[in-house]
Design a protein around this motif. Structure first.
Motif, PDB file in Angstrom:
ATOM      1  N   PRO A 293     -12.270  30.730   2.860  1.00 36.77           N
ATOM      2  CA  PRO A 293     -10.973  31.235   2.393  1.00 36.77           C
ATOM      3  C   PRO A 293     -10.471  32.287   3.393  1.00 36.77           C
ATOM      4  CG  PRO A 293     -12.603  31.255   0.631  1.00 36.77           C
ATOM      5  CD  PRO A 293     -13.343  30.977   1.884  1.00 36.77           C
ATOM      6  N   TYR A 294      -9.266  32.085   3.952  1.00 34.54           N
ATOM      7  CA  TYR A 294      -8.822  33.032   4.977  1.00 34.54           C
ATOM      8  C   TYR A 294      -7.349  33.417   4.868  1.00 34.54           C
ATOM      9  CZ  TYR A 294      -7.200  28.842   7.617  1.00 34.54           C
ATOM     10  OH  TYR A 294      -6.592  27.676   8.028  1.00 34.54           O
ATOM     11  N   ILE A 295      -6.652  32.998   3.834  1.00 33.08           N
ATOM     12  CA  ILE A 295      -5.251  33.400   3.687  1.00 33.08           C
ATOM     13  C   ILE A 295      -5.202  34.829   3.151  1.00 33.08           C
ATOM     14  CG2 ILE A 295      -3.042  32.873   2.615  1.00 33.08           C
ATOM     15  CD1 ILE A 295      -4.030  30.712   4.505  1.00 33.08           C
ATOM     16  N   PRO A 296      -4.536  35.767   3.845  1.00 34.42           N
ATOM     17  CA  PRO A 296      -4.404  37.122   3.301  1.00 34.42           C
ATOM     18  C   PRO A 296      -3.734  37.093   1.934  1.00 34.42           C
ATOM     19  CG  PRO A 296      -3.754  37.072   5.608  1.00 34.42           C
ATOM     20  CD  PRO A 296      -3.931  35.650   5.191  1.00 34.42           C
ATOM     21  N   SER A 297      -4.190  37.936   1.042  1.00 32.94           N
ATOM     22  CA  SER A 297      -3.680  37.928  -0.338  1.00 32.94           C
ATOM     23  C   SER A 297      -2.165  38.078  -0.385  1.00 32.94           C
ATOM     24  CB  SER A 297      -4.344  39.050  -1.145  1.00 32.94           C
ATOM     25  OG  SER A 297      -5.739  38.857  -1.211  1.00 32.94           O
ATOM     26  N   ARG A 298      -1.609  38.874   0.525  1.00 31.20           N
ATOM     27  CA  ARG A 298      -0.156  39.092   0.519  1.00 31.20           C
ATOM     28  C   ARG A 298       0.610  37.829   0.907  1.00 31.20           C
ATOM     29  NH1 ARG A 298      -2.047  40.660   5.372  1.00 31.20           N
ATOM     30  NH2 ARG A 298      -0.879  39.996   7.241  1.00 31.20           N
ATOM     31  N   VAL A 299      -0.052  36.903   1.609  1.00 31.37           N
ATOM     32  CA  VAL A 299       0.598  35.683   2.066  1.00 31.37           C
ATOM     33  C   VAL A 299       0.525  34.584   1.016  1.00 31.37           C
ATOM     34  CG1 VAL A 299       0.567  33.902   3.882  1.00 31.37           C
ATOM     35  CG2 VAL A 299       0.100  36.289   4.465  1.00 31.37           C
ATOM     36  N   MET A 300      -0.404  34.689   0.100  1.00 30.78           N
ATOM     37  CA  MET A 300      -0.616  33.630  -0.899  1.00 30.78           C
ATOM     38  C   MET A 300       0.672  33.241  -1.634  1.00 30.78           C
ATOM     39  SD  MET A 300      -3.779  32.431  -1.000  1.00 30.78           S
ATOM     40  CE  MET A 300      -3.954  31.827  -2.682  1.00 30.78           C
ATOM     41  N   PRO A 301       1.503  34.194  -2.097  1.00 31.70           N
ATOM     42  CA  PRO A 301       2.721  33.787  -2.827  1.00 31.70           C
ATOM     43  C   PRO A 301       3.741  33.056  -1.971  1.00 31.70           C
ATOM     44  CG  PRO A 301       2.151  36.093  -3.285  1.00 31.70           C
ATOM     45  CD  PRO A 301       1.314  35.657  -2.134  1.00 31.70           C
ATOM     46  N   LEU A 303       3.028  30.641   0.245  1.00 33.82           N
ATOM     47  CA  LEU A 303       2.570  29.318   0.643  1.00 33.82           C
ATOM     48  C   LEU A 303       3.460  28.231   0.035  1.00 33.82           C
ATOM     49  CD1 LEU A 303      -1.302  29.739   0.220  1.00 33.82           C
ATOM     50  CD2 LEU A 303       0.008  29.797   2.349  1.00 33.82           C
ATOM     51  N   PRO A 304       3.528  27.061   0.662  1.00 30.57           N
ATOM     52  CA  PRO A 304       4.302  25.961   0.077  1.00 30.57           C
ATOM     53  C   PRO A 304       3.809  25.630  -1.330  1.00 30.57           C
ATOM     54  CG  PRO A 304       3.655  25.448   2.324  1.00 30.57           C
ATOM     55  CD  PRO A 304       2.938  26.713   1.958  1.00 30.57           C
ATOM     56  N   VAL A 305       4.713  25.132  -2.146  1.00 28.88           N
ATOM     57  CA  VAL A 305       4.385  24.833  -3.547  1.00 28.88           C
ATOM     58  C   VAL A 305       3.186  23.916  -3.654  1.00 28.88           C
ATOM     59  CG1 VAL A 305       5.213  23.674  -5.623  1.00 28.88           C
ATOM     60  CG2 VAL A 305       6.730  25.219  -4.390  1.00 28.88           C
ATOM     61  N   GLU A 306       3.117  22.894  -2.802  1.00 30.03           N
ATOM     62  CA  GLU A 306       2.028  21.930  -2.932  1.00 30.03           C
ATOM     63  C   GLU A 306       0.671  22.539  -2.603  1.00 30.03           C
ATOM     64  OE1 GLU A 306       1.926  19.470   1.227  1.00 30.03           O
ATOM     65  OE2 GLU A 306       3.344  18.801  -0.286  1.00 30.03           O
ATOM     66  N   VAL A 307       0.656  23.658  -1.887  1.00 32.79           N
ATOM     67  CA  VAL A 307      -0.595  24.375  -1.636  1.00 32.79           C
ATOM     68  C   VAL A 307      -0.822  25.415  -2.720  1.00 32.79           C
ATOM     69  CG1 VAL A 307      -1.854  25.847  -0.020  1.00 32.79           C
ATOM     70  CG2 VAL A 307      -0.414  23.995   0.854  1.00 32.79           C
ATOM     71  N   ARG A 308       0.180  26.262  -2.942  1.00 39.36           N
ATOM     72  CA  ARG A 308       0.041  27.392  -3.862  1.00 39.36           C
ATOM     73  C   ARG A 308      -0.236  26.954  -5.287  1.00 39.36           C
ATOM     74  NH1 ARG A 308       4.974  29.294  -3.423  1.00 39.36           N
ATOM     75  NH2 ARG A 308       5.697  28.367  -5.384  1.00 39.36           N
ATOM     76  N   ASP A 309       0.436  25.883  -5.739  1.00 43.36           N
ATOM     77  CA  ASP A 309       0.347  25.502  -7.148  1.00 43.36           C
ATOM     78  C   ASP A 309      -0.697  24.434  -7.426  1.00 43.36           C
ATOM     79  OD1 ASP A 309       2.384  27.272  -7.489  1.00 43.36           O
ATOM     80  OD2 ASP A 309       3.933  25.794  -7.932  1.00 43.36           O
ATOM     81  N   PHE A 310      -1.290  23.846  -6.379  1.00 40.30           N
ATOM     82  CA  PHE A 310      -2.194  22.734  -6.627  1.00 40.30           C
ATOM     83  C   PHE A 310      -3.597  22.916  -6.040  1.00 40.30           C
ATOM     84  CE2 PHE A 310       1.994  20.896  -7.214  1.00 40.30           C
ATOM     85  CZ  PHE A 310       1.819  20.108  -8.344  1.00 40.30           C
ATOM     86  N   GLU A 311      -3.702  23.614  -4.931  1.00 41.47           N
ATOM     87  CA  GLU A 311      -5.032  23.767  -4.332  1.00 41.47           C
ATOM     88  C   GLU A 311      -5.694  25.042  -4.858  1.00 41.47           C
ATOM     89  OE1 GLU A 311      -5.858  22.162  -0.425  1.00 41.47           O
ATOM     90  OE2 GLU A 311      -3.703  22.207  -0.022  1.00 41.47           O
ATOM     91  N   PRO A 312      -7.028  25.069  -4.903  1.00 44.21           N
ATOM     92  CA  PRO A 312      -7.735  26.184  -5.554  1.00 44.21           C
ATOM     93  C   PRO A 312      -7.622  27.486  -4.764  1.00 44.21           C
ATOM     94  CG  PRO A 312      -9.286  24.697  -4.485  1.00 44.21           C
ATOM     95  CD  PRO A 312      -7.949  24.034  -4.408  1.00 44.21           C
TER      96      PRO A 312
END
Length: 387
Positions: A293-301, A303-312
């Motif tokens: 896991p390497y996405i900074p927490s501030r960047v998480m929101p 992310l594209p919908v298909e990543v943010r809303d579907f991947e763990p």
């Protein structure tokens, strides 16, 4: 519902529908969804364009189109994806393999071939499966090869005789046209056979002695990294793959079975990072590889919908600077790796310089940052000091 929906009509409708929903390659996506619904290969669809779809097939297509409109990744809908030379099952709750990670595997294989295994015989070719995201990968790969070739020419690397005393430029040509350059066209699992007269573990030559490498993968997800390495260097690499998530471990084991790879070649274990490694395995690994896991927490929101809303999020969120898990891996590396062993990690592009600095501060050698096929900083590579 009484209308006749042929493959042709359904393909055209799905292509238009997905295109209006923002699909980048709606025709190819429609082909893949129809292949899933009918069981046909892509070429068979075009040989049966006038074939009516059954009510069940239409229902599958309707459900798939609705799911895709809602942003669900195509790989989850299809239930599988291609990764380098293998196909792996994909399920919600487990991170989808990315083209960037194919490059991470390539970097590991280059290291193993150069430092541990020696040259391989050419593998059998197989036709590459066409996927919606292949075009960008291929274009970026060609640009990267051209850039590297130009850098070699500028540095005069092509004028240095190779190690075997060959003609000037032979080494550079071999590198451009070797197994790594053909990674997406190599044969199926086990196609590449090891030479019979390579060095053994102690470096002693002899017919029948095969030097086997040991690889530890942390955070295996679908298992695509370890399974690719084991497939492309069949019989020459033993992998231990870990994941903290039980669902991911179960999926990776099913992918292992699907590929016909035995558990003694890829041992998949559940546990936190390196916790599943046994005491007698400490210090025995030639490579510790991870796509943590390497996405900074501030960047998480963002992310594209298909990543943010579907991947763990467990497999994505790397903490404040994206390096929380990497720091733990770096701390564990001296206990896991043999002298000269390689730490190879995929990381967030803005964190690579910091990660490299952490490696140097930890006493690692040959620290370097490598770019992905889009020329973005993506990987940190570092070696344990040699004795």
């Amino acid at each position: 519902m009484d209308e006749i929906w042929t493959i042709k009509r359904c393909m055209e409708w799905t292509e238009g529908f997905l295109g209006r929903c923002g699909e980048e390659r709606p025709r190819l996506a429609a082909e893949w969804l129809l292949g899933m619904a009918t069981g046909f290969k892509r070429i068979d669809l075009y040989m049966n364009m006038d074939r009516p779809l059954s009510s069940q097939e239409l229902a599958v297509m309707h459900d798939a189109a609705v799911r895709r409109r809602g942003g669900e990744p195509l790989q989850y809908i299809l239930g599988e994806t291609s990764f380098r030379t293998i196909d792996v099952t994909c399920e919600r709750g487990v991170l989808i393999p990315r083209p960037e990670t194919e490059m991470l595997v390539e970097l590991v294989l280059e290291y193993l071939d150069r430092e541990i295994l020696g040259p391989m015989q050419p593998a059998l070719r197989r036709e590459r499966v066409e996927l919606p995201w292949n075009a960008e990968v291929d274009q970026a790969r060609q640009e990267e090869r051209a850039r590297l070739a130009e850098e070699k020419r500028a540095a005069g690397a092509g004028e240095v005789p190779d190690a075997a005393g060959g003609e000037p430029g032979a080494a550079a040509e071999a590198e451009d046209n070797g197994p790594a350059a053909e990674m997406l066209e190599t044969g199926d699992a086990g196609a590449a056979e090891a030479p019979s007269d390579v060095q053994d573990a102690e470096g002693n030559g002899g017919v029948g002695h095969v030097r086997r490498a040991r690889v530890l993968e942390v955070g295996c997800g679908t298992g695509c990294i370890s399974l690719s390495i084991a497939s492309e260097r069949a019989g020459r690499v033993l992998c231990v793959a870990t994941d903290i998530d039980a669902h991911a471990v179960g999926l990776a084991r099913r992918n292992r079975e699907r590929l016909g790879i035995s558990p003694d070649k890829v041992d998949i274990r559940q546990g936190d990072l390196t916790a599943p490694v046994t005491a007698d395995e400490l210090g025995t690994f030639d490579v510790l590889v991870s796509n943590p896991p390497y996405i900074p927490s501030r960047v998480m929101p963002t992310l594209p919908v298909e990543v943010r809303d579907f991947e763990p999020s467990l497999a994505l969120d790397g903490g404040e600077d994206g390096l929380d898990i990497f720091r733990r891996l770096l701390s564990a590396a001296p206990r896991m790796l043999s002298p000269g062993g390689l730490l190879a990690c995929e990381l967030f592009e803005d964190a690579l310089d910091v990660a490299a600095g952490l490696c140097r501060a930890a006493g690692m050698e040959d620290v370097r940052v490598a770019s992905d096929l889009a020329r973005r900083p993506r990987f940190v590579l570092a070696r344990m000091p040699r004795l």
